[in-house]
Each structure stands twice: as structure tokens, then as C-alpha cells.
Motif scaffolding. Structure first.
Motif, mmCIF file in Angstrom:
data_model
loop_
_atom_site.group_PDB
_atom_site.id
_atom_site.type_symbol
_atom_site.label_atom_id
_atom_site.label_comp_id
_atom_site.label_asym_id
_atom_site.label_seq_id
_atom_site.Cartn_x
_atom_site.Cartn_y
_atom_site.Cartn_z
ATOM 1 N N GLN A 83 0.834 -1.201 0.000
ATOM 2 C CA GLN A 83 0.000 0.000 0.000
ATOM 3 C C GLN A 83 0.871 1.254 0.000
ATOM 4 O O GLN A 83 0.524 2.250 -0.630
ATOM 5 C CB GLN A 83 -0.951 0.002 1.206
ATOM 6 C CG GLN A 83 -1.998 1.101 1.146
ATOM 7 C CD GLN A 83 -2.973 0.905 0.001
ATOM 8 O OE1 GLN A 83 -3.493 -0.188 -0.202
ATOM 9 N NE2 GLN A 83 -3.219 1.957 -0.766
ATOM 10 N N ASP A 87 0.406 4.314 -2.506
ATOM 11 C CA ASP A 87 0.196 5.676 -2.002
ATOM 12 C C ASP A 87 1.238 6.639 -2.546
ATOM 13 O O ASP A 87 0.910 7.753 -2.974
ATOM 14 C CB ASP A 87 0.224 5.687 -0.474
ATOM 15 C CG ASP A 87 -0.928 4.910 0.156
ATOM 16 O OD1 ASP A 87 -1.913 4.585 -0.549
ATOM 17 O OD2 ASP A 87 -0.836 4.625 1.361
ATOM 18 N N MET A 142 -13.674 1.623 -5.823
ATOM 19 C CA MET A 142 -12.465 2.338 -5.401
ATOM 20 C C MET A 142 -11.973 3.286 -6.492
ATOM 21 O O MET A 142 -12.136 3.029 -7.678
ATOM 22 C CB MET A 142 -11.349 1.344 -5.071
ATOM 23 C CG MET A 142 -11.641 0.489 -3.872
ATOM 24 S SD MET A 142 -10.266 -0.670 -3.556
ATOM 25 C CE MET A 142 -10.918 -1.524 -2.135
ATOM 26 N N LYS A 144 -8.488 5.128 -5.764
ATOM 27 C CA LYS A 144 -7.153 4.579 -5.481
ATOM 28 C C LYS A 144 -7.365 3.234 -4.794
ATOM 29 O O LYS A 144 -8.192 3.111 -3.891
ATOM 30 C CB LYS A 144 -6.359 5.513 -4.564
ATOM 31 C CG LYS A 144 -4.998 4.964 -4.178
ATOM 32 C CD LYS A 144 -4.205 5.927 -3.321
ATOM 33 C CE LYS A 144 -4.743 5.978 -1.933
ATOM 34 N NZ LYS A 144 -3.887 6.773 -1.015
ATOM 35 N N ASP A 146 -7.098 0.157 -2.383
ATOM 36 C CA ASP A 146 -6.822 -0.034 -0.970
ATOM 37 C C ASP A 146 -6.709 -1.549 -0.748
ATOM 38 O O ASP A 146 -7.714 -2.273 -0.806
ATOM 39 C CB ASP A 146 -7.956 0.561 -0.153
ATOM 40 C CG ASP A 146 -7.861 0.221 1.332
ATOM 41 O OD1 ASP A 146 -6.728 0.212 1.863
ATOM 42 O OD2 ASP A 146 -8.899 -0.042 1.948
#
Length: 156
Positions: A83, A87, A142, A144, A146
């Protein structure tokens, strides 16, 4: 044979290439050059070329004024392990660009990217089709990706 993707930038190609190679591990700019004054494509120093590598993929880029804008028919997919990787790339690439559903975004130069977790492919390929369907439904909601949310959908 060697295969190389080619990107046409209206302007600011060198900044884009340097930015992309700074984000992806094992990436580098091989060369950047300007076509000299006797080029048939325009005024002196108006056309720039670059060769670069993103991860294990070779690219060439040209900056030569407007032609066709980037669109969804070509995108760069980055498969991330964590993740934190998602990010980092997401935040950097969306700066000055726009985000879309299912891990897609456009950067400030208009190039489309898909920032995806490796785990998504694993979960979607699960032989338990009900699990894969839950993951697919979660993914479609979604913007982005996750990873924790995908894992939670898989275990519901």
C-alpha cells in the motif's frame, strides 16, 4: 527484436521523463538530445528526444509540439507490492492531474497510469468465484486501490 514504447509530448518532455524515472525503482534516463538547427521538423532546437527506462520497460519520448493528446488507449500499468508503494506513486502522479476509478489516473502531462496492487490479481484469480466477485465489486467502488479493503472483501 527489441520493443520500445514511444511517447509524444507537446511540451515539457524532459521534466516528465526525469519525474517518471525518479518514481520507479531501477529506472533511468539514458539520453536526452535536441535536434539541431537543420531539422526539417521545425525551428532550431524545437524538437527534443529522450531514451529512458521505467523498471524493465524501454521508452523513447519526443517533444515536438501538439499532435494527438494522450488518451486511455495507452496507459502505463504499475503493479505494486505494498500500500505504501501505491500511495507514493498515486500521490506523486496525481499532482496536477486527475484521478479516476479502478486505480486509473492522468498525470499533469495527460498520460494515463494504472496503479494496481499485485494482490488484486491474486484475489481476482481465486478459484472461489464468490470471493473473486466480492473483490471485483469492492474494486469497482475504489478510486485509489486499498489493499486492506480488497482483502476485507475477500474474507467477507
Amino acid at each position: 527484436m527489441k520493443v520500445t514504447q514511444h511517447l509524444w509530448f507537446e511540451k515539457d518532455m524532459e521534466s516528465a521523463v526525469r519525474f517518471y524515472t525518479s518514481l520507479i525503482p531501477s529506472s533511468f534516463v539514458g539520453w536526452i538530445s535536441t535536434i539541431p538547427a537543420d531539422n526539417p521538423s521545425g525551428p532550431a532546437d524545437s524538437v527534443k528526444l529522450a531514451g529512458f527506462t521505467l523498471g524493465d520497460q524501454r521508452y523513447m519520448a519526443i517533444e515536438a509540439g501538439p499532435l494527438d493528446p494522450f488518451n486511455h488507449s495507452f496507459s502505463i500499468i504499475i503493479e505494486c507490492e505494498t500500500q505504501a508503494e501505491i500511495d507514493h506513486l498515486w500521490d506523486a502522479l496525481k499532482e496536477g492531474g486527475s484521478t479516476e476509478h479502478c486505480g486509473w489516473l492522468r498525470d499533469r502531462w495527460g498520460l494515463s497510469w494504472q496503479i494496481t496492487p499485485k494482490r488484486l490479481g491474486e484475489l481476482m484469480g481465486d478459484p472461489d468465484r464468490a470471493k473473486a466477485k466480492r473483490v471485483s465489486e469492492a474494486m469497482l467502488k475504489m478510486v485509489k486501490f486499498d489493499i486492506a479493503g480488497l482483502e476485507a472483501a475477500a474474507s467477507d
